[in-house]
Write an enzyme that holds these catalytic residues in place. Sequence first.
Site, PDB file in Angstrom:
ATOM      1  N   LYS A 178      -2.360   7.147   9.562  1.00  0.00           N
ATOM      2  CA  LYS A 178      -2.610   5.975   9.722  1.00  0.00           C
ATOM      3  C   LYS A 178      -2.084   5.501  11.243  1.00  0.00           C
ATOM      4  O   LYS A 178      -1.713   6.483  11.820  1.00  0.00           O
ATOM      5  CB  LYS A 178      -1.988   4.959   8.939  1.00  0.00           C
ATOM      6  CG  LYS A 178      -2.390   5.031   7.466  1.00  0.00           C
ATOM      7  CD  LYS A 178      -1.715   4.175   6.658  1.00  0.00           C
ATOM      8  CE  LYS A 178      -2.034   4.044   5.007  1.00  0.00           C
ATOM      9  NZ  LYS A 178      -1.337   3.003   4.374  1.00  0.00           N
TER      10      LYS A 178
ATOM     11  N   GLU B 151     -14.412   7.165  -1.538  1.00  0.00           N
ATOM     12  CA  GLU B 151     -13.675   7.042   0.121  1.00  0.00           C
ATOM     13  C   GLU B 151     -14.147   7.978   0.744  1.00  0.00           C
ATOM     14  O   GLU B 151     -14.404   7.815   1.899  1.00  0.00           O
ATOM     15  CB  GLU B 151     -11.962   7.252  -0.170  1.00  0.00           C
ATOM     16  CG  GLU B 151     -11.449   6.040  -0.955  1.00  0.00           C
ATOM     17  CD  GLU B 151      -9.766   6.247  -1.223  1.00  0.00           C
ATOM     18  OE1 GLU B 151      -9.499   7.168  -0.898  1.00  0.00           O
ATOM     19  OE2 GLU B 151      -9.342   5.207  -1.695  1.00  0.00           O
TER      20      GLU B 151
ATOM     21  N   HIS C 220      -2.427   8.068   3.829  1.00  0.00           N
ATOM     22  CA  HIS C 220      -3.049   7.574   2.796  1.00  0.00           C
ATOM     23  C   HIS C 220      -3.751   8.711   2.200  1.00  0.00           C
ATOM     24  O   HIS C 220      -4.164   9.755   2.724  1.00  0.00           O
ATOM     25  CB  HIS C 220      -4.321   6.471   3.292  1.00  0.00           C
ATOM     26  CG  HIS C 220      -5.329   6.446   2.213  1.00  0.00           C
ATOM     27  ND1 HIS C 220      -4.936   5.248   1.086  1.00  0.00           N
ATOM     28  CD2 HIS C 220      -6.359   7.037   1.777  1.00  0.00           C
ATOM     29  CE1 HIS C 220      -5.957   5.418   0.236  1.00  0.00           C
ATOM     30  NE2 HIS C 220      -6.809   6.329   0.410  1.00  0.00           N
TER      31      HIS C 220
ATOM     32  N   ASN D  83       3.092   2.978   6.607  1.00  0.00           N
ATOM     33  CA  ASN D  83       3.491   4.085   6.072  1.00  0.00           C
ATOM     34  C   ASN D  83       2.792   5.599   6.171  1.00  0.00           C
ATOM     35  O   ASN D  83       2.859   6.308   5.316  1.00  0.00           O
ATOM     36  CB  ASN D  83       3.466   3.713   4.487  1.00  0.00           C
ATOM     37  CG  ASN D  83       2.063   3.271   3.997  1.00  0.00           C
ATOM     38  OD1 ASN D  83       1.334   3.388   4.811  1.00  0.00           O
ATOM     39  ND2 ASN D  83       2.175   2.976   2.696  1.00  0.00           N
TER      40      ASN D  83
ATOM     41  N   ARG E 205       6.490  10.056   3.943  1.00  0.00           N
ATOM     42  CA  ARG E 205       7.043   8.842   4.285  1.00  0.00           C
ATOM     43  C   ARG E 205       8.495   8.618   4.114  1.00  0.00           C
ATOM     44  O   ARG E 205       9.233   7.873   4.921  1.00  0.00           O
ATOM     45  CB  ARG E 205       6.725   7.796   3.174  1.00  0.00           C
ATOM     46  CG  ARG E 205       4.834   7.913   3.373  1.00  0.00           C
ATOM     47  CD  ARG E 205       4.179   7.030   2.086  1.00  0.00           C
ATOM     48  NE  ARG E 205       2.876   6.599   2.529  1.00  0.00           N
ATOM     49  CZ  ARG E 205       1.987   6.246   1.416  1.00  0.00           C
ATOM     50  NH1 ARG E 205       2.300   6.525   0.094  1.00  0.00           N
ATOM     51  NH2 ARG E 205       0.800   6.049   1.617  1.00  0.00           N
TER      52      ARG E 205
ATOM     53  N   TYR F 237     -10.374  -0.930   1.039  1.00  0.00           N
ATOM     54  CA  TYR F 237      -9.289  -1.410   0.451  1.00  0.00           C
ATOM     55  C   TYR F 237      -9.556  -2.658  -0.469  1.00  0.00           C
ATOM     56  O   TYR F 237      -9.086  -3.697  -0.784  1.00  0.00           O
ATOM     57  CB  TYR F 237      -8.215  -2.134   1.393  1.00  0.00           C
ATOM     58  CG  TYR F 237      -7.130  -1.154   2.214  1.00  0.00           C
ATOM     59  CD1 TYR F 237      -6.656  -0.177   1.360  1.00  0.00           C
ATOM     60  CD2 TYR F 237      -7.139  -1.074   3.557  1.00  0.00           C
ATOM     61  CE1 TYR F 237      -5.938   0.736   2.247  1.00  0.00           C
ATOM     62  CE2 TYR F 237      -6.423  -0.164   4.007  1.00  0.00           C
ATOM     63  CZ  TYR F 237      -5.682   0.571   3.446  1.00  0.00           C
ATOM     64  OH  TYR F 237      -4.523   1.640   4.088  1.00  0.00           O
TER      65      TYR F 237
HETATM   66  P1  CMP Z   1      -1.684   2.368   1.051  1.00  0.00           P
HETATM   67  O1  CMP Z   1      -0.844   2.520  -0.692  1.00  0.00           O
HETATM   68  O2  CMP Z   1      -2.001   3.489   1.548  1.00  0.00           O
HETATM   69  O3  CMP Z   1      -2.796   1.469   0.664  1.00  0.00           O
HETATM   70  C1  CMP Z   1      -2.550   0.195   0.445  1.00  0.00           C
HETATM   71  C2  CMP Z   1      -1.786  -0.354   1.571  1.00  0.00           C
HETATM   72  O4  CMP Z   1      -1.348  -1.780   1.712  1.00  0.00           O
HETATM   73  C3  CMP Z   1      -0.317   0.496   1.439  1.00  0.00           C
HETATM   74  O5  CMP Z   1      -0.715   1.766   1.723  1.00  0.00           O
HETATM   75  C4  CMP Z   1       0.377  -0.628   2.503  1.00  0.00           C
HETATM   76  O6  CMP Z   1       0.238  -0.125   3.753  1.00  0.00           O
HETATM   77  C5  CMP Z   1      -0.032  -1.840   2.051  1.00  0.00           C
HETATM   78  N1  CMP Z   1       0.735  -2.675   1.170  1.00  0.00           N
HETATM   79  C6  CMP Z   1       0.675  -2.367  -0.076  1.00  0.00           C
HETATM   80  N2  CMP Z   1       1.552  -3.153  -0.614  1.00  0.00           N
HETATM   81  C7  CMP Z   1       2.094  -4.268   0.164  1.00  0.00           C
HETATM   82  C8  CMP Z   1       2.963  -5.011   0.254  1.00  0.00           C
HETATM   83  N3  CMP Z   1       3.641  -5.567  -0.903  1.00  0.00           N
HETATM   84  N4  CMP Z   1       3.247  -5.560   1.525  1.00  0.00           N
HETATM   85  C9  CMP Z   1       2.890  -5.137   2.451  1.00  0.00           C
HETATM   86  N5  CMP Z   1       1.937  -4.282   2.617  1.00  0.00           N
HETATM   87  C10 CMP Z   1       1.493  -3.627   1.414  1.00  0.00           C
END
Ligand code: CMP
Length: 137
Positions: free
Chosen positions: A10, A131, A120, A117, A103, A50
């Site tokens: 990312k 995807e 992905h 984070n 992470r 998403y």
């Molecule tokens: P990822 O799991 O790769 O894909 C969905 C993304 O949404 C996740 O990483 C985070 O970057 C973001 N995300 C998921 N949950 C939250 C949350 N509660 N608050 C903020 N960002 C979130």
Amino acid sequence: MTERTLMLIKPDGVKRGKMGEIIRRIENKGYQISAMKMVVPTEELLNLHYAEHVGKPYYPSLVNYMMSGPVVVMIGEGTNIILGWRTLMGETNPTKAAPGTIRGDLGREWDGEAMMNLVHGSDSLSSAKREINLWFT
Ligand code: CMP
């Protein structure tokens, strides 16, 4: 079973100079990277990628975060790689992700709504197919 998965580095991973370290971990694990490119995703692509997060309170900040710079887009291949790559990444929240994971070792929470984070990975065979088709049309 040999699987394919979509892997993203990312924008925070690219900006913080962690591409090499992340790719090193993928290669050291023994997975193959069979395709790779860098793109700044469009909002249209992110809405599809998403789809399950559209409408969540954090969604607008997630889109801003993901459009804030280039993303490295990869197809990874290997036996059971969908689970293996998610194990290498660690859990979603980088504060809680275990040391030893990408992470957990390279990430942390920052002020602001977006949870940055670094990486992905697809969460199932069907998401991986969907995807990969979205990002590599
Ligand atoms: P990822 O799991 O790769 O894909 C969905 C993304 O949404 C996740 O990483 C985070 O970057 C973001 N995300 C998921 N949950 C939250 C949350 N509660 N608050 C903020 N960002 C979130």
